[in-house]
Motif scaffolding. Sequence first.
Motif, PDB file in Angstrom:
ATOM      1  N   VAL A  84     -12.967   7.063 -20.502  1.00 15.72           N
ATOM      2  CA  VAL A  84     -12.253   5.810 -20.222  1.00 15.72           C
ATOM      3  C   VAL A  84     -11.962   5.684 -18.724  1.00 15.72           C
ATOM      4  O   VAL A  84     -12.185   4.643 -18.114  1.00 15.72           O
ATOM      5  CB  VAL A  84     -10.928   5.743 -21.027  1.00 15.72           C
ATOM      6  N   ALA A  85     -11.483   6.774 -18.133  1.00 17.99           N
ATOM      7  CA  ALA A  85     -11.037   6.701 -16.734  1.00 17.99           C
ATOM      8  C   ALA A  85     -12.203   6.663 -15.756  1.00 17.99           C
ATOM      9  O   ALA A  85     -12.091   6.086 -14.680  1.00 17.99           O
ATOM     10  CB  ALA A  85     -10.142   7.900 -16.424  1.00 17.99           C
TER      11      ALA A  85
ATOM     12  N   ASN B 292     -12.618  -0.689  -6.851  1.00 12.66           N
ATOM     13  CA  ASN B 292     -13.433   0.363  -6.244  1.00 12.66           C
ATOM     14  C   ASN B 292     -12.844   1.744  -6.513  1.00 12.66           C
ATOM     15  O   ASN B 292     -13.486   2.754  -6.259  1.00 12.66           O
ATOM     16  CB  ASN B 292     -13.634   0.128  -4.737  1.00 12.66           C
ATOM     17  N   ILE B 293     -11.608   1.788  -7.017  1.00  8.97           N
ATOM     18  CA  ILE B 293     -10.993   3.071  -7.373  1.00  8.97           C
ATOM     19  C   ILE B 293     -10.857   3.203  -8.887  1.00  8.97           C
ATOM     20  O   ILE B 293     -11.192   4.227  -9.463  1.00  8.97           O
ATOM     21  CB  ILE B 293      -9.603   3.205  -6.703  1.00  8.97           C
TER      22      ILE B 293
ATOM     23  N   GLU C 215      -3.896  12.085 -11.141  1.00  7.71           N
ATOM     24  CA  GLU C 215      -4.411  10.791 -10.673  1.00  7.71           C
ATOM     25  C   GLU C 215      -5.462  10.970  -9.590  1.00  7.71           C
ATOM     26  O   GLU C 215      -6.440  10.240  -9.528  1.00  7.71           O
ATOM     27  CB  GLU C 215      -3.266   9.907 -10.159  1.00  7.71           C
TER      28      GLU C 215
ATOM     29  N   HIS D 120     -16.954  -8.157  -0.667  1.00  7.15           N
ATOM     30  CA  HIS D 120     -16.177  -7.594  -1.772  1.00  7.15           C
ATOM     31  C   HIS D 120     -16.422  -8.315  -3.099  1.00  7.15           C
ATOM     32  O   HIS D 120     -16.323  -7.708  -4.150  1.00  7.15           O
ATOM     33  CB  HIS D 120     -14.688  -7.613  -1.449  1.00  7.15           C
TER      34      HIS D 120
ATOM     35  N   LYS E 276      -4.206   4.245 -16.542  1.00  7.63           N
ATOM     36  CA  LYS E 276      -3.447   4.636 -15.351  1.00  7.63           C
ATOM     37  C   LYS E 276      -1.991   4.192 -15.475  1.00  7.63           C
ATOM     38  O   LYS E 276      -1.072   4.927 -15.081  1.00  7.63           O
ATOM     39  CB  LYS E 276      -4.094   4.003 -14.114  1.00  7.63           C
TER      40      LYS E 276
ATOM     41  N   ARG F 145       0.822  -1.201   0.000  1.00  2.00           N
ATOM     42  CA  ARG F 145       0.000   0.000   0.000  1.00  2.00           C
ATOM     43  C   ARG F 145       0.858   1.253   0.000  1.00  2.00           C
ATOM     44  O   ARG F 145       1.918   1.270   0.603  1.00  2.00           O
ATOM     45  CB  ARG F 145      -0.899   0.020   1.256  1.00  2.00           C
TER      46      ARG F 145
ATOM     47  N   TYR G 118     -18.215   5.032 -15.354  1.00  2.00           N
ATOM     48  CA  TYR G 118     -19.538   4.982 -14.727  1.00  2.00           C
ATOM     49  C   TYR G 118     -20.085   6.364 -14.408  1.00  2.00           C
ATOM     50  O   TYR G 118     -21.152   6.511 -13.842  1.00  2.00           O
ATOM     51  CB  TYR G 118     -19.504   4.131 -13.459  1.00  2.00           C
TER      52      TYR G 118
ATOM     53  N   LEU H  68     -13.912  -8.342 -10.810  1.00  2.00           N
ATOM     54  CA  LEU H  68     -14.491  -7.004 -10.664  1.00  2.00           C
ATOM     55  C   LEU H  68     -14.111  -6.021 -11.773  1.00  2.00           C
ATOM     56  O   LEU H  68     -14.736  -4.971 -11.904  1.00  2.00           O
ATOM     57  CB  LEU H  68     -14.123  -6.407  -9.300  1.00  2.00           C
TER      58      LEU H  68
ATOM     59  N   ALA I  35      -9.565   1.559 -17.904  1.00  2.00           N
ATOM     60  CA  ALA I  35      -9.129   2.662 -17.049  1.00  2.00           C
ATOM     61  C   ALA I  35      -7.791   2.333 -16.395  1.00  2.00           C
ATOM     62  O   ALA I  35      -6.930   3.202 -16.222  1.00  2.00           O
ATOM     63  CB  ALA I  35     -10.187   2.947 -15.988  1.00  2.00           C
TER      64      ALA I  35
ATOM     65  N   PRO J 166     -12.276   1.563 -12.085  1.00  2.00           N
ATOM     66  CA  PRO J 166     -13.401   0.636 -12.273  1.00  2.00           C
ATOM     67  C   PRO J 166     -13.263  -0.381 -13.395  1.00  2.00           C
ATOM     68  O   PRO J 166     -13.930  -1.400 -13.365  1.00  2.00           O
ATOM     69  CB  PRO J 166     -14.590   1.572 -12.543  1.00  2.00           C
ATOM     70  N   THR J 167     -12.435  -0.098 -14.383  1.00  2.00           N
ATOM     71  CA  THR J 167     -12.362  -1.027 -15.510  1.00  2.00           C
ATOM     72  C   THR J 167     -10.908  -1.319 -15.871  1.00  2.00           C
ATOM     73  O   THR J 167      -9.987  -0.599 -15.466  1.00  2.00           O
ATOM     74  CB  THR J 167     -13.044  -0.432 -16.765  1.00  2.00           C
TER      75      THR J 167
ATOM     76  N   ALA K 118     -17.885  -1.638  -3.444  1.00  2.00           N
ATOM     77  CA  ALA K 118     -17.119  -2.763  -2.917  1.00  2.00           C
ATOM     78  C   ALA K 118     -16.016  -2.249  -2.014  1.00  2.00           C
ATOM     79  O   ALA K 118     -15.070  -1.641  -2.463  1.00  2.00           O
ATOM     80  CB  ALA K 118     -16.512  -3.575  -4.053  1.00  2.00           C
TER      81      ALA K 118
ATOM     82  N   GLU L 268     -19.700  -1.786  -8.982  1.00  2.00           N
ATOM     83  CA  GLU L 268     -18.669  -2.185  -8.018  1.00  2.00           C
ATOM     84  C   GLU L 268     -18.206  -1.046  -7.135  1.00  2.00           C
ATOM     85  O   GLU L 268     -17.357  -1.223  -6.306  1.00  2.00           O
ATOM     86  CB  GLU L 268     -17.445  -2.771  -8.733  1.00  2.00           C
TER      87      GLU L 268
ATOM     88  N   VAL M 192       0.848   1.751  -7.171  1.00  2.00           N
ATOM     89  CA  VAL M 192      -0.344   2.434  -7.659  1.00  2.00           C
ATOM     90  C   VAL M 192      -1.547   1.529  -7.405  1.00  2.00           C
ATOM     91  O   VAL M 192      -1.569   0.377  -7.824  1.00  2.00           O
ATOM     92  CB  VAL M 192      -0.225   2.754  -9.166  1.00  2.00           C
TER      93      VAL M 192
END
Lengths: 539, 330
Positions: free
Chosen positions: B179-180, A86-87, B145, A404, A97, A76, B183, A120, A93, A89-90, B213, B210, A81
Amino acid sequence: MSGTLFYGGTIVTQDPKYPAPEAVLISCGKIVAVGDLADIQPRADKATVQHDLAGQTLLPGFIDAHSHPIWAAKTRGAPVVDVRANIVPTYAALIGKIKRRVAVAAPGEHLLFFGLDAQLHPDMEAPTRAFLDELAPDHPLGIQTSNCHALFLNSAGFKACGIDETTPTPTGSIIERDENGVPTGKIAEAVTWTALESFYEAWGARRLAEEVEQQILAFVANGITTVTEHLYMPFYKASYMAALNQKLPLPRVACYQQATTPDMRVEKLTDADDRLWMAGVKIHADGSPFIGNIWLTEPYLSNEITLERMDLKPGHTGGPNYPQEYFERMVREYFSAGWQMTVHTQGDRTIDMVLDLIETLLEEMPRPDHRFRLEHCALMRRDQIRRAHALGVQCSFFINHITHWGAPIEDALFGPERAAHYMPAGSAVAEGMRISLHADTPMTDASALDLMQAAVTRRAADGRCLGEGERLDIETALKSVTIDAAYHIGMEDQLGSITPGKHADLVILGANPLETEGDRLGDIPISSTWLAGERVYGG
Amino acid sequence: MADNKRPTPIPLATVGGFLGSGKTTLINHLLNQANGRRYVVFVNDFGAINIDLQLVETIEDDRISFSNGCVCCTLNDEFVGSVAEMSKRQDRPDAILIEASGVADPRALEASLSALEASNHVRLETALYIVDAGCFGQRDYAEVEMLIDHAATSDLVLLNKSDLVSEQALDGLLQEFSVAAPYAATLATVQSCVSPALLFGNSDRPTRPEAKAGPHRHPDYHHWHYSGRDPMTRDALVELTKILQQHFFRIKGIVQSAADPTIWLSLQVVGTRAVIGQLPQGFTGKDAVEIVGIGIGPKMRRVELDRSMAAFEETLKPTPALPAMFTGKT
């Protein structure tokens, strides 16, 4: 007599001898007296701090029966990163990052991303080495799965970790390779954790020390006063001793040293007395339900998630981590040396194998109070619970799987029948077991109240309840993060309840969990945390 | 049954975003052009609220009431209680907006909001996040970020000040956020101009499968709060700002002037830019000095900050502070 006198609120002792006391007196790190205020007040003197609970609730400090504090520190915080779903989502994405991070990387910088999730991240594809080389041709880069068990590496990453076509795959681990033996990107199990060390080492000791401090504060901020180090490695000791020497509020740490071979020397930790000790030996019998390396009697479901994102074959039933004979040699070695064993078991076929072995070992060398622990126990069957209980085996449940990953567990991995008894905490209690619950930090964040809420509601993120019959009542859930968790680590005579003579490890909550709705337990504020008689968090 | 009499929950939206992104502009729009609707806005402080004195009816410590029925409150410990109380009143608000970007403990606010939702007092309509499109290109990696992580857990993202970037750049930004933050709905806006109906509309909230979660993490923020009893000169505030800028990306503050206790200074800092202004006449704060700092990065250098603050407080000592009785409200 100095110390602190608590009164003026609800006191939940978890000791049936003290059902509803008015006051608790602590001194010199120990609980001195529990009972009526009128009886205890005379034992206080001028130096005693009078602590009016003002209607709040005093409980024994929480115990997380299965956690990984050092690993959490490594996993952590920057430069890791966080890409958990939950931060981020896909998968698309997540790749974005990674690209942005690579663009600002210093030359040669080690880049690590934590939290890729086949269940998820709905558009996930398993990243190949070639794909990761395109993203980052020059930097060692790794993507760790949120269940911690697998790691995807680019070529520079493999090089940094010293893994190539000539590297033998360690027993119990997985290195996926092409026909020439060249690693293709994914590695899993124990080799993952050694590979990651080259990333952590590259970032230096100072970063680690800072993150250890953050993790310590996160535990005590959640009222947790005892944790376990459930994958202890000998070089962890330096971090723990440094934290103690700096007088950081390190919760008590019961260590279970990780064994991957039968000839390991188990370290004796005696320097820090009741703050850090070697409690036993930990072995992984299988892996994670979320990457497919657990051993089942009934196969996984076949669908897009299992076949494509997890890359399993139809009818997949997995297998154990180690060849059975090798695994037995390890367990026999450390069990016969007298250690408490904790074995990671998720699939029911794995649990059959381990229970068979325990039965044999107990016939060969009877041991009345061995407290052999099975960890996580996702797909443990009712007959196995009965058998385990009869053998004196303890079960610790990773209940946060429900909150979760509840929906994919039911819909994508195992279907409704197995989901209804996934992490069968209710069955275990019904069969008379004393269970513990855990967050397996860093896999999920440490909070005993969240664990209780998960066990009491079994409510997944999308609102569904997974197996109403497996829900716990709040009282049992509270035991499983206090006195029964203390029993699991063999410290029930010193920890886990408010009893005279025990360590003064306490937590004060804004509300009494026994009088809180099950689905609001996680919202109860932690007012303060007391470790060895000292306030280490809150006011 | 009591449930039959229970009124429908009040629609509630939250608004987040870096300082300067346009949150206050949005709030001012809402308060000044309510068109008969009664909005209640909770903010961390009143510092930047553009109060039209013509509209003000009463000003209290933690509450400004407007003649059009709107109310602006400070977001404090009594938040849950005040909302619960408001929802029972005859003249209950039509909608509630929370500007939450400066709160010290986002998880506690989340817990408060979910408690209010569970007890049917409010209905969480929209988590709104405002991005300053005009200076997105100048943000460093950590800032980008953080913006993106916040946007990804929001329902509605405004790419605000979109008139300050080229059409091509705006297209690129819209693409990047789609993209980022897949939702969230992303909108290009100017002057935070967004219809209240979009915030408080009666449609169901967009579902984010999600997003719930596990607890939300607010990883790379650290918060700091400072309050003091003694008024401060503008020069002292400038010195203090220099110290705080080494630790925080955003700073907001209200400071009572030592030169004239009826004057209240406001402090706003984004990165290296600091603005010290003056609050409207008649404003009074609770403490003479209230400052909130929000830093970006893995952690706060607390020891260093405490040391600098102690040294700073030493420099204040020779200046005789005004007795408290002269700082009273007028």
